[in-house]
Design an enzyme around this catalytic site. Structure first.
Site, PDB file in Angstrom:
ATOM      1  N   GLY A 157       0.827  -1.194   0.000  1.00  0.00           N
ATOM      2  CA  GLY A 157       0.000   0.000   0.000  1.00  0.00           C
ATOM      3  C   GLY A 157       0.868   1.253   0.000  1.00  0.00           C
ATOM      4  CB  CYS A 158       0.176   4.711  -1.107  1.00  0.00           C
ATOM      5  SG  CYS A 158      -1.457   4.955  -0.385  1.00  0.00           S
ATOM      6  CE1 TYR A 159      -1.442   8.267   3.857  1.00  0.00           C
ATOM      7  CE2 TYR A 159      -3.283   6.802   3.470  1.00  0.00           C
ATOM      8  CZ  TYR A 159      -2.780   8.077   3.581  1.00  0.00           C
ATOM      9  OH  TYR A 159      -3.610   9.160   3.412  1.00  0.00           O
TER      10      TYR A 159
END
Lengths: 345, 345, 345, 345
Positions: C148-150
């Site tokens: 995921g990005c985060y």
């Protein structure tokens, strides 16, 4: 190919560095910046951390001419004219991103720019580097005057209609909107975030210096002197120029006829995209790329055509076109290092 | 004075609520919103938490007409025309923020809006609520057609020049830039943050519905039919409209002469500010307020005038002007509740 | 290498297309998009006009597996798990940009994502594609769960400190700020320009689905279960994630010691840049690139360390890392097609 | 009531002017601005065209003290301390928007601000003007230290939890995000549009001067010395501060218990709005207004509370709170001139 940049720490200079980092034949040997001499380049533009390790250097033209094959001057008006000379031009090719050699009539230059031209003897030789129009001349040039951002987008949007004699040149009105990087990296209150954000304004109304540049180029196309209105606006975005231009049609034309005219000039051009019918250019669709998107709309109620163009002011409007010119001057493939697709969103 | 709002949960409706909260004589008794019936109003616009405690209601016109002294319809085209009738107008005054009653020629309306007008019998009676021009008629009106955002800014910027016969009306070209709140609160991909941000585009080129509205109003000023170009653009900001309009001068005029003309029409107007020479209007300078800033620039090279105007599209371009109309209709001080200074930055 | 993309018309899918256009070994053979079947891809993303001429196709996995060497699924949670099977994996490699195979404990997945996992049998095999940490496993993988990005930005910012046992894992607090492209291209009122612009908010406080993903990865580094706070915020910008993370130090350390720790893990990593002392990461410095900029600050008053990271959520946070994983899976140079310098401004 | 402003041409000074224009009891008699002496005020802030006709004046304190009932100093650190004296305070009340009198321990002030305090003799007398907490003292004050923007939002978000002893004060971590108007109107490259737009960064990590101010105020609430982490971030927006604060709970509490605590302190406060459960504060919901929106979320997994606050940094964080203090000092209704609803969008 060894490249020297004078003015490497402005926004256009920074974009030159970014593009040349991805150019397979170019190597930057000189990061010129009077303001940041001896500072690491990446300390000025931290995006270049671990990519560029060089220091900023002063503007030593002799040294630079000895080391480089090509020099880009991304400097204020007057600088290039003040340092250029025959010896330099005999050693290196020069692409000047300022206005010094764009205008053939030195009186017009001096009137609009309010400075005395220091090297009028090179004006004739200099080639106006709007590649799509002056390609063959650029190939042979020692000194290229890289077009202004507004003139690039404006001229390419309007050129086919003037060249084909379909509009009355003196009815042309150009309403242009630019992102704020066009205003440079100088510390001015007017360009502070809070002054620009959530704001739109016109500026330089009827007095902007790009006016005579556009008039001259469209004048060549028209075969006669052209006088027009050009109004730039500051828009709350980093990059992008949008041109909306108006002119009266000389005679009735159909969409297909005008489309054929645009295709005639741009159908084989990589960097000018004539959009599909009714699709209006948007600056976001060309961001970070060397493309200019153009299109038009006929308004039969008023017998006018509305011509539109969108472009990244730092790429096709400055650094990208400068690299395109360099490629032509050195016999490289014209699009070398310029093939990035636009970034969206 | 009891106020009902139909369409209270759009951006214009929300702005009506904000302004009326600060109006000393108005009390909102009906927060109409088909989409949010029975929901607390502040759940739709959380800025109104602890300020408005009412629930959203359906559009019950009989009930509303019984309770309110004035109804604002901030609704899509066609709605007001579909619900208005003599009984309602006999009980309450109506300010319609849609286009239903702005255009006197029903054929023109139906052609540009592509809908059949449901209440043509009220078109004649309706007063076009551009207060600075139709003040006296507004005072006597039962039904006011609140002007469109673009027409308000365009007409006020150009009106004095047309009225005084100083420009050729059919050379008028209006290039307008609007913030995104003008596109409404509907969930559309085109209005997503990532599509609008860092982007500029023209839209509705030569086909935008505000064109005939502007043409009609300037036609009254000219005393003849006017046909013009109007090109709206979407700008990456929440609020604000900037108009840049071009026209050919009928004869040579000086700055002072034209300034005197603008002062003649607006010198005593509170909400139209004619800026000092060479100061270009900026949308940020009027944000949140009912002001329209106008100015002009003469270009003797092209014999044209560039007329400029800046306005908050949700205030003077919608809710503020609606309140101004309400004040006039009820004999209140025209600026009541509208005296906030613009917010900067 | 033939590439198929499922979900090519979301923002992550669009970024995959942009990056793969510049990849010397990749050719996209399938632009999958349920929403735009048979539409030209460039009509959905006009930046790709004259660059991509293909049409959007439905999700025919058999067909796709027959034609492609690698499939990217840039699709909502649950999709990849619902279509994956042994036959597909025996024919093509898969990089899943959704969360389906990121979390090893299927109960945790189902609890946070509120859906039943359709293919738990592949969870063990799937490799978590955080290249800098799991490089060797990725090289051998058939199925990669793209982080995921985060979690990418958070984990890379914090990892060295946990791995070296210098902080108490359960004191970790991650405060993250993301650009709006992370919210996807769905038409929702919350993501309209006017709702996001000039606004900051936290969302998903203590409930965001990336929490267990970060906890799992840092748990491997810690060698024990980690429970932490993760708070995402929506910021008014298109791209970029900024992570500011806090943790208590286990013992006194000097700047040089901690710098050495970061250099130990990232000193030879191309895409993780440990900035110079006191230089805080900025999202603009990595925009459009695959870089993650990290740095830290020791606060002796509170005995805490502040760890910071900046990244382009669509590149290193999605499409760029997916390409990096593809490169590893196919034995290509890891940075192939990912060497663009960040764009500034 | 006659008001003098020193520093009227900064952003906070401009906001004071805007708010006082709408204040029924206040009249500005002195627009102090060293940088623009003798210039019309509206030439510096064109939003005030035709609203303010006065010229900017130098800082003549004797003259000012003779003419005004209250002086606002919206000036850099050190200025107010350098000009204040007993004679002035005997004639006029002073609200200082700088940090000069906010911190009771002069050593702490001098250490964090790196300047020598010129008037330590007035520190004791000065009242910290956080109205919701020190209301009664403000009413009696001659000299009010108007709180900093970050401290206002941070303290109000956290205060009830500390005061009631529900959290461990030394676990407090404050992560704050501010719009760019907080950086002032000085012409600096770092605050240019192109540097801030599309960008997020932390700054002053562990060294920001608002840290000891927050620690002092929360220390009073805790009854013990508090040491905490405070990290400000610059966000690409004009206005607004968002605070996200974390702390460990001393004991298990329920949502209802904590809600009751917040209501205890703010239930009757006009300007502090405790939002409904699960509604996160957003800066846009308070823009242009004097409100602070606060809320909290309990995370039982980590045994922490996340406390959030949103505020307009120029209103409640500067000029609005200054007016609120003025109202209290002069026995006026506390909310006079501050009742504008927030502007959305």
């Amino acid at each position: 190919m060894k490249v020297g940049i004078i003015g490497a720490t402005g926004y256009a200079g920074g974009e030159l560095v970014r593009l040349l980092m991805g150019h397979p034949q170019a190597e930057i040997v000189w990061y010129g910046s009077r303001s940041y001499i001896d500072k690491k380049y990446y300390e000025v533009f931290q995006n270049m951390f671990q990519i560029v390790d060089s220091k900023c250097l002063d503007d030593n033209m002799e040294e630079l001419a000895a080391q480089a094959d090509v020099i880009f001057t991304a400097t204020p008006q007057g600088f290039c004219a003040s340092i250029i000379n025959e010896e330099i031009l005999s050693k290196v090719k020069v692409v000047d991103l300022s206005a010094d050699f764009r205008i053939k009539d030195v009186k017009v230059y001096e009137e609009w720019y309010k400075i005395t031209h220091k090297s009028p003897q090179f004006i004739d030789e200099a080639v106006y580097g709007l590649c799509e129009i002056n390609r063959e001349d650029v190939k042979k040039a020692r000194l290229v005057a890289n077009p202004g951002c507004y003139p690039t987008c404006s001229t390419l949007s309007i050129y086919p209609m003037v060249k084909e004699g379909l509009i009355h040149p003196n009815t042309i009105i150009i309403d242009a909107k630019s992102g704020t990087s066009g205003a440079g990296r100088g510390a001015k209150v007017d360009n502070l975030y809070c002054e620009v954000n959530e704001n739109m304004k016109a500026y330089g109304v009827s007095t902007h210096r790009h006016t005579p540049e556009i008039e001259e180029q469209l004048g060549y196309a028209a075969g006669e002197k052209v006088v027009l209105n050009f109004t730039p606006h500051l828009a709350p975005m980093n990059r992008g120029i949008l041109v909306t231009a108006y002119a009266s049609l000389k005679k009735e034309v159909t969409y297909d006829e005008v489309k054929a005219v645009y295709d005639k000039y741009y159908g084989t051009e990589k960097f000018v995209r004539v959009l599909d019918e009714d699709v209006c250019p948007q600056t976001k669709w060309v961001e970070g790329s060397n493309y200019v998107d153009v299109n038009f709309k006929l308004d039969f109620r008023t017998n006018r055509i509305i011509m539109m163009g969108a472009m990244d002011n730092l790429v096709k409007g400055a650094a990208g076109q400068a690299v395109q010119n360099m490629n032509l001057m050195f016999g490289l493939e014209e699009s070398m290092g310029l093939c990035q697709a636009p970034m969206f969103p």
